[in-house]
Design a protein around this motif. Structure first.
Motif, PDB file in Angstrom:
ATOM      1  N   TYR A  69      -5.155   6.023  -1.160  1.00  0.00           N
ATOM      2  CA  TYR A  69      -4.111   4.984  -1.064  1.00  0.00           C
ATOM      3  C   TYR A  69      -4.404   4.309  -2.217  1.00  0.00           C
ATOM      4  CZ  TYR A  69      -4.051   6.209   4.100  1.00  0.00           C
ATOM      5  OH  TYR A  69      -3.870   6.991   5.393  1.00  0.00           O
ATOM      6  N   GLN A  70      -3.223   3.591  -2.782  1.00  0.00           N
ATOM      7  CA  GLN A  70      -3.418   2.668  -4.104  1.00  0.00           C
ATOM      8  C   GLN A  70      -2.525   1.168  -3.586  1.00  0.00           C
ATOM      9  OE1 GLN A  70      -1.049   4.890  -6.663  1.00  0.00           O
ATOM     10  NE2 GLN A  70       0.797   3.669  -6.343  1.00  0.00           N
ATOM     11  N   ILE A  71      -3.041   0.268  -4.127  1.00  0.00           N
ATOM     12  CA  ILE A  71      -2.696  -1.299  -4.122  1.00  0.00           C
ATOM     13  C   ILE A  71      -1.538  -1.276  -5.204  1.00  0.00           C
ATOM     14  CG2 ILE A  71      -3.042  -3.642  -3.638  1.00  0.00           C
ATOM     15  CD1 ILE A  71      -5.652  -2.782  -2.587  1.00  0.00           C
ATOM     16  N   GLY A  72      -0.497  -1.807  -4.863  1.00  0.00           N
ATOM     17  CA  GLY A  72       0.495  -2.224  -5.759  1.00  0.00           C
ATOM     18  C   GLY A  72       0.113  -3.320  -6.649  1.00  0.00           C
ATOM     19  N   ILE A 108      -6.548  -8.479   1.951  1.00  0.00           N
ATOM     20  CA  ILE A 108      -7.877  -8.298   2.278  1.00  0.00           C
ATOM     21  C   ILE A 108      -7.955  -6.846   3.330  1.00  0.00           C
ATOM     22  CG2 ILE A 108      -9.596  -9.039   4.269  1.00  0.00           C
ATOM     23  CD1 ILE A 108      -9.558 -10.298   1.581  1.00  0.00           C
ATOM     24  N   TYR A 109      -7.078  -6.769   4.072  1.00  0.00           N
ATOM     25  CA  TYR A 109      -6.829  -5.367   4.840  1.00  0.00           C
ATOM     26  C   TYR A 109      -6.455  -4.138   3.862  1.00  0.00           C
ATOM     27  CZ  TYR A 109      -5.255  -1.681   7.855  1.00  0.00           C
ATOM     28  OH  TYR A 109      -5.075  -0.722   8.817  1.00  0.00           O
ATOM     29  N   ALA A 110      -5.492  -4.550   2.829  1.00  0.00           N
ATOM     30  CA  ALA A 110      -5.295  -3.425   1.981  1.00  0.00           C
ATOM     31  C   ALA A 110      -6.538  -2.872   1.062  1.00  0.00           C
ATOM     32  CB  ALA A 110      -4.465  -3.605   0.922  1.00  0.00           C
ATOM     33  N   ARG A 111      -7.357  -3.705   0.578  1.00  0.00           N
ATOM     34  CA  ARG A 111      -8.840  -3.552   0.192  1.00  0.00           C
ATOM     35  C   ARG A 111      -9.794  -2.466   1.241  1.00  0.00           C
ATOM     36  NH1 ARG A 111      -9.999  -9.246  -2.658  1.00  0.00           N
ATOM     37  NH2 ARG A 111      -8.546  -8.919  -4.501  1.00  0.00           N
ATOM     38  N   ILE A 164       0.715  -1.038   0.103  1.00  0.00           N
ATOM     39  CA  ILE A 164       0.077  -0.057  -0.119  1.00  0.00           C
ATOM     40  C   ILE A 164       0.915   1.008   0.041  1.00  0.00           C
ATOM     41  CG2 ILE A 164      -1.826   1.232   1.044  1.00  0.00           C
ATOM     42  CD1 ILE A 164      -2.813  -0.849   2.487  1.00  0.00           C
ATOM     43  N   SER A 165       0.396   2.102  -0.794  1.00  0.00           N
ATOM     44  CA  SER A 165       1.232   3.509  -0.742  1.00  0.00           C
ATOM     45  C   SER A 165       0.135   4.873  -1.182  1.00  0.00           C
ATOM     46  CB  SER A 165       2.518   3.431  -1.893  1.00  0.00           C
ATOM     47  OG  SER A 165       1.752   3.129  -3.192  1.00  0.00           O
ATOM     48  N   LYS A 166       0.581   5.691  -0.884  1.00  0.00           N
ATOM     49  CA  LYS A 166      -0.195   6.652  -1.049  1.00  0.00           C
ATOM     50  C   LYS A 166      -0.472   6.868  -2.662  1.00  0.00           C
ATOM     51  CE  LYS A 166      -0.490   9.692   2.703  1.00  0.00           C
ATOM     52  NZ  LYS A 166       0.012  10.973   2.374  1.00  0.00           N
ATOM     53  N   THR A 167      -1.675   7.296  -3.171  1.00  0.00           N
ATOM     54  CA  THR A 167      -1.948   7.564  -4.610  1.00  0.00           C
ATOM     55  C   THR A 167      -1.127   8.670  -4.959  1.00  0.00           C
ATOM     56  OG1 THR A 167      -4.310   6.936  -3.989  1.00  0.00           O
ATOM     57  CG2 THR A 167      -3.849   8.300  -5.878  1.00  0.00           C
ATOM     58  N   GLY A 168      -0.509   7.933  -6.405  1.00  0.00           N
ATOM     59  CA  GLY A 168       0.514   8.852  -7.223  1.00  0.00           C
ATOM     60  C   GLY A 168       1.857   8.568  -6.792  1.00  0.00           C
ATOM     61  N   TYR A 190       5.476  -1.749  13.527  1.00  0.00           N
ATOM     62  CA  TYR A 190       4.381  -1.026  14.345  1.00  0.00           C
ATOM     63  C   TYR A 190       3.571  -1.977  15.071  1.00  0.00           C
ATOM     64  CZ  TYR A 190       5.729   2.969  11.750  1.00  0.00           C
ATOM     65  OH  TYR A 190       6.570   4.072  11.071  1.00  0.00           O
ATOM     66  N   ASN A 191       2.792  -1.711  16.067  1.00  0.00           N
ATOM     67  CA  ASN A 191       2.250  -2.712  16.885  1.00  0.00           C
ATOM     68  C   ASN A 191       0.875  -3.395  15.884  1.00  0.00           C
ATOM     69  OD1 ASN A 191       3.699  -2.451  19.274  1.00  0.00           O
ATOM     70  ND2 ASN A 191       2.304  -0.767  19.899  1.00  0.00           N
ATOM     71  N   THR A 192       0.226  -2.647  15.211  1.00  0.00           N
ATOM     72  CA  THR A 192      -0.934  -3.282  14.338  1.00  0.00           C
ATOM     73  C   THR A 192      -0.789  -2.501  12.852  1.00  0.00           C
ATOM     74  OG1 THR A 192      -2.300  -0.909  14.641  1.00  0.00           O
ATOM     75  CG2 THR A 192      -2.406  -2.920  16.437  1.00  0.00           C
ATOM     76  N   SER A 193      -1.262  -3.190  11.909  1.00  0.00           N
ATOM     77  CA  SER A 193      -1.331  -2.633  10.648  1.00  0.00           C
ATOM     78  C   SER A 193      -1.950  -1.221  10.315  1.00  0.00           C
ATOM     79  CB  SER A 193      -2.151  -3.569   9.638  1.00  0.00           C
ATOM     80  OG  SER A 193      -1.678  -4.651   9.616  1.00  0.00           O
ATOM     81  N   SER A 194      -2.938  -0.984  11.324  1.00  0.00           N
ATOM     82  CA  SER A 194      -3.747   0.323  11.200  1.00  0.00           C
ATOM     83  C   SER A 194      -2.773   1.606  11.726  1.00  0.00           C
ATOM     84  CB  SER A 194      -4.610   0.396  12.157  1.00  0.00           C
ATOM     85  OG  SER A 194      -5.697  -0.576  12.020  1.00  0.00           O
ATOM     86  N   GLU A 195      -1.810   1.101  12.584  1.00  0.00           N
ATOM     87  CA  GLU A 195      -0.572   2.245  12.977  1.00  0.00           C
ATOM     88  C   GLU A 195       0.317   2.406  11.711  1.00  0.00           C
ATOM     89  OE1 GLU A 195       1.303   1.302  16.804  1.00  0.00           O
ATOM     90  OE2 GLU A 195      -0.523   1.060  17.734  1.00  0.00           O
ATOM     91  N   ALA A 196       0.849   1.444  11.232  1.00  0.00           N
ATOM     92  CA  ALA A 196       1.630   1.294   9.833  1.00  0.00           C
ATOM     93  C   ALA A 196       0.999   2.259   8.879  1.00  0.00           C
ATOM     94  CB  ALA A 196       1.750  -0.033   9.371  1.00  0.00           C
TER      95      ALA A 196
END
Length: 261
Positions: free
Chosen positions: A205-208, A192-195, A123-127, A169-175
């Motif tokens: 955000y965008q998915i690679g 699943i989390y990325a979507r 996952i990264s920022k769009t663009g 990080y402690n959770t994916s949400s924190e990341a």
């Protein structure tokens, strides 16, 4: 003499009681205490807190399972990095929260049949133009500590040899929050989390395009708790045959993604 005989009887009774308890199966342990403690963390849409209540795909299915078993289901929010310690100490009876089945984890817990196919993505920022492993060169990436992403990245020499740094990080949400704050350039997570993140944050955000690894989810029980594992698997088979799990899957994913491995 009478006191000595009484002492021997008490001691013998204690040994016999201890022996009886030690011969109980893991399933009998759960049914006798009448509760099952499920360990989970913040990992939507599988398991998370919503308005102070445990919610999610795994949570809803677990409720059906233990209602059918006639056991009260309790939830305990855990530090994902300490999940095995929580399990071994009996503070929880299973980890059921998007838990990836790995060879390393099989040495520490007993797994149910796989119930969900998954993969790891970026996952990264769009663009940002970060779509592949090659695009991570010179970048700082974030992962959840002790997650499948953490394990996979730690084994991927191509990634490790090209990136600048891995932050945990402690959770994916924190990341993802770190990504939003510019502390990392990308995050490696379950698709699943990325979507879920992309859906909740439209155009942020965008998915690679490159899949880093494929995996399957399972329920993690204490090592050797096979009777309990088998009973839960049997109930899951029943619920799926009755079409009840499919309804929950449609609710969270818009499709039937549950599998019976």
């Amino acid at each position: 003499m009478k006191k000595w005989i009484l002492f021997v009887l008490i001691l013998t009774s204690g040994v016999l009681l201890s022996a009886c308890q030690s011969t109980k199966t893991d399933l009998e342990y759960i049914t006798d205490k009448g509760t099952f403690i499920l360990g989970y963390t913040d990992f939507p849409p599988m398991g998370f807190l919503e308005d102070g209540e445990p919610s999610g795909f795994d949570i809803e299915i677990a409720k059906l399972v233990f209602e059918r078993m006639g056991v009260q289901l309790e939830f305990r929010y855990i530090d994902w990095d300490a999940k095995v310690v929580e399990l071994k100490s009996r503070r929880i009876d299973a980890i059921w929260n998007g838990l990836t089945i790995t060879d390393e984890r099989k040495l520490e817990m007993t797994f149910s049949k796989p119930y969900f196919d998954n993969s790891l993505v970026i996952i990264s920022k769009t663009g940002s133009n970060i779509n592949t492993i090659a695009d991570l060169s010179g970048k700082t990436i974030g992962v959840e500590t002790s997650s499948s992403a953490d394990i996979s990245v730690g084994k991927n020499t191509t990634i490790l040899n090209s990136i600048d740094e891995v932050k945990k990080y402690n959770t994916s949400s924190e990341a993802v929050l770190a990504l939003n704050a510019g502390l990392v350039d990308a995050v490696v997570v379950d698709v699943i989390y990325a979507r879920y993140v992309v859906m909740k944050n439209n155009n942020t955000y965008q998915i690679g395009t490159e899949i880093i690894g494929s995996e399957q989810y399972g329920i993690g029980f204490r090592l050797g708790d096979e009777a309990l594992r088998d009973r839960v698997d049997d109930i899951l088979d029943e619920l799926y045959a009755e079409g009840l799990i499919q309804t929950i899957s449609q609710k969270y994913f818009g499709a039937d993604l549950f599998i019976r491995g």
